[in-house]
Design a protein around this motif. Structure first.
Motif, PDB file in Angstrom:
ATOM      1  N   ASP A  13      -1.639  -9.693 -17.324  1.00 52.36           N
ATOM      2  CA  ASP A  13      -1.487  -8.215 -17.271  1.00 52.36           C
ATOM      3  C   ASP A  13      -2.331  -7.219 -16.485  1.00 52.36           C
ATOM      4  N   ARG A  14      -1.952  -6.750 -15.704  1.00 54.57           N
ATOM      5  CA  ARG A  14      -2.912  -5.990 -14.544  1.00 54.57           C
ATOM      6  C   ARG A  14      -2.679  -4.353 -15.084  1.00 54.57           C
ATOM      7  N   ASN A  44      -0.829   0.373 -13.309  1.00 55.83           N
ATOM      8  CA  ASN A  44      -0.481  -0.747 -13.218  1.00 55.83           C
ATOM      9  C   ASN A  44      -1.019  -1.172 -11.576  1.00 55.83           C
ATOM     10  N   ILE A  45      -2.085  -2.090 -11.754  1.00 57.69           N
ATOM     11  CA  ILE A  45      -2.976  -2.642 -10.769  1.00 57.69           C
ATOM     12  C   ILE A  45      -2.122  -3.753  -9.694  1.00 57.69           C
ATOM     13  N   ASP A  46      -1.343  -4.361 -10.423  1.00 58.24           N
ATOM     14  CA  ASP A  46      -0.473  -5.334  -9.864  1.00 58.24           C
ATOM     15  C   ASP A  46       0.128  -4.987  -8.454  1.00 58.24           C
ATOM     16  N   ASP A  47      -0.123  -5.603  -7.621  1.00 53.71           N
ATOM     17  CA  ASP A  47       0.456  -5.277  -6.258  1.00 53.71           C
ATOM     18  C   ASP A  47       1.294  -6.426  -5.618  1.00 53.71           C
ATOM     19  N   GLY A  48       1.544  -7.535  -6.667  1.00 57.43           N
ATOM     20  CA  GLY A  48       2.329  -8.648  -6.417  1.00 57.43           C
ATOM     21  C   GLY A  48       1.640  -9.813  -5.609  1.00 57.43           C
ATOM     22  N   SER A  49       0.405  -9.435  -5.018  1.00 57.38           N
ATOM     23  CA  SER A  49      -0.184 -10.650  -4.283  1.00 57.38           C
ATOM     24  C   SER A  49      -0.985 -11.845  -5.204  1.00 57.38           C
ATOM     25  N   GLY A  50      -1.117 -11.631  -6.733  1.00 56.72           N
ATOM     26  CA  GLY A  50      -1.666 -12.471  -7.406  1.00 56.72           C
ATOM     27  C   GLY A  50      -3.302 -12.262  -7.761  1.00 56.72           C
ATOM     28  N   VAL A  58       1.246   4.195 -13.616  1.00 53.56           N
ATOM     29  CA  VAL A  58       1.190   4.577 -12.239  1.00 53.56           C
ATOM     30  C   VAL A  58       1.104   3.024 -11.630  1.00 53.56           C
ATOM     31  N   SER A  59       1.889   2.931 -10.772  1.00 51.59           N
ATOM     32  CA  SER A  59       1.706   1.452  -9.924  1.00 51.59           C
ATOM     33  C   SER A  59       0.696   1.471  -8.690  1.00 51.59           C
ATOM     34  N   VAL A  60      -0.065   0.845  -8.456  1.00 48.89           N
ATOM     35  CA  VAL A  60      -1.068   0.843  -7.417  1.00 48.89           C
ATOM     36  C   VAL A  60      -0.162   0.205  -6.001  1.00 48.89           C
ATOM     37  N   ALA A  61       1.049  -0.445  -6.102  1.00 42.38           N
ATOM     38  CA  ALA A  61       1.652  -0.925  -5.328  1.00 42.38           C
ATOM     39  C   ALA A  61       2.670  -0.064  -4.787  1.00 42.38           C
ATOM     40  N   SER A  62       2.795   0.599  -3.340  1.00 44.79           N
ATOM     41  CA  SER A  62       4.107   1.056  -2.872  1.00 44.79           C
ATOM     42  C   SER A  62       5.046  -0.038  -2.667  1.00 44.79           C
ATOM     43  N   SER A  63       6.433   0.309  -2.546  1.00 45.35           N
ATOM     44  CA  SER A  63       7.541  -0.670  -2.206  1.00 45.35           C
ATOM     45  C   SER A  63       7.180  -1.186  -0.957  1.00 45.35           C
ATOM     46  N   ALA A  64       6.446  -0.645   0.038  1.00 46.27           N
ATOM     47  CA  ALA A  64       6.248  -1.234   1.360  1.00 46.27           C
ATOM     48  C   ALA A  64       5.362  -2.512   1.081  1.00 46.27           C
ATOM     49  N   VAL A 117       4.941  -7.546  -2.921  1.00 45.55           N
ATOM     50  CA  VAL A 117       5.337  -8.880  -2.430  1.00 45.55           C
ATOM     51  C   VAL A 117       6.135  -9.393  -3.643  1.00 45.55           C
ATOM     52  N   ALA A 118       7.358  -9.158  -3.563  1.00 44.02           N
ATOM     53  CA  ALA A 118       8.202  -9.995  -4.523  1.00 44.02           C
ATOM     54  C   ALA A 118       8.064  -9.310  -5.924  1.00 44.02           C
ATOM     55  N   GLY A 119       7.750  -8.016  -5.886  1.00 42.29           N
ATOM     56  CA  GLY A 119       7.502  -7.407  -7.428  1.00 42.29           C
ATOM     57  C   GLY A 119       6.290  -7.784  -7.918  1.00 42.29           C
ATOM     58  N   GLN A 120       5.972  -8.237  -9.038  1.00 40.90           N
ATOM     59  CA  GLN A 120       4.933  -8.383 -10.071  1.00 40.90           C
ATOM     60  C   GLN A 120       4.377  -9.681  -9.622  1.00 40.90           C
ATOM     61  N   SER A 121       3.475 -10.059  -9.884  1.00 46.26           N
ATOM     62  CA  SER A 121       2.596 -11.607  -9.709  1.00 46.26           C
ATOM     63  C   SER A 121       3.489 -12.100 -11.065  1.00 46.26           C
TER      64      SER A 121
END
Length: 129
Positions: A45-46, A90-96, A27-33, A36-40
């Motif tokens: 591996d988050r 999946n905790i990756d929100d694309g922010s790094g 399950v991903s923590v990041a919504s499409s909204a 930030v440009a997909g995965q970091s």
């Protein structure tokens, strides 16, 4: 303390459902909204396996970047995490970001909040009594 208050104020979702008996889905923590440009792109591996060993059903789970004062949305959505079950997230929100705060709410009314979990180094997190 102020951060906890702000994050707690953002939580008022009622959930119904159950996690299926199949292997733990990702399950991903990041919504499409807020993606930030997909995965970091730093190679970390988050994905974190959340394990519920409390004796109670987990109703809600939140993971938010430790630099923010907002819990975002409930990651479980319309599901719950039964005692003895695991869920890979999946905790990756694309922010790094690597440091995230976790909050879990259970059927017994207990709420467990943990701060500054390094999801770049931790591959599983177990909730116990």
């Amino acid at each position: 303390m102020f951060k906890v208050f702000l994050k707690s104020a953002a939580c008022a979702v009622v959930l119904v459902g159950a996690v299926a008996a199949a292997p733990a889905p990702a399950v991903s923590v990041a919504s499409s909204a807020n993606l930030v440009a997909g995965q970091s792109r730093d190679g970390y591996d988050r994905h974190v396996m959340i394990k519920n060993r409390t004796g109670w059903t987990m109703l809600r789970f939140y993971a938010s970047d430790s630099r923010t004062d907002d819990w975002e949305e409930d990651i479980l959505g319309d599901r719950v995490l039964e005692n003895g079950r695991d869920l890979r997230i999946n905790i990756d929100d694309g922010s790094g970001a690597c440091l995230y705060d976790f909050k879990a709410q259970f059927t017994n009314g207990q709420e467990l909040t943990r701060f500054r979990i390094n999801v770049c180094e931790v591959s599983e997190y177990t909730y116990t009594r």
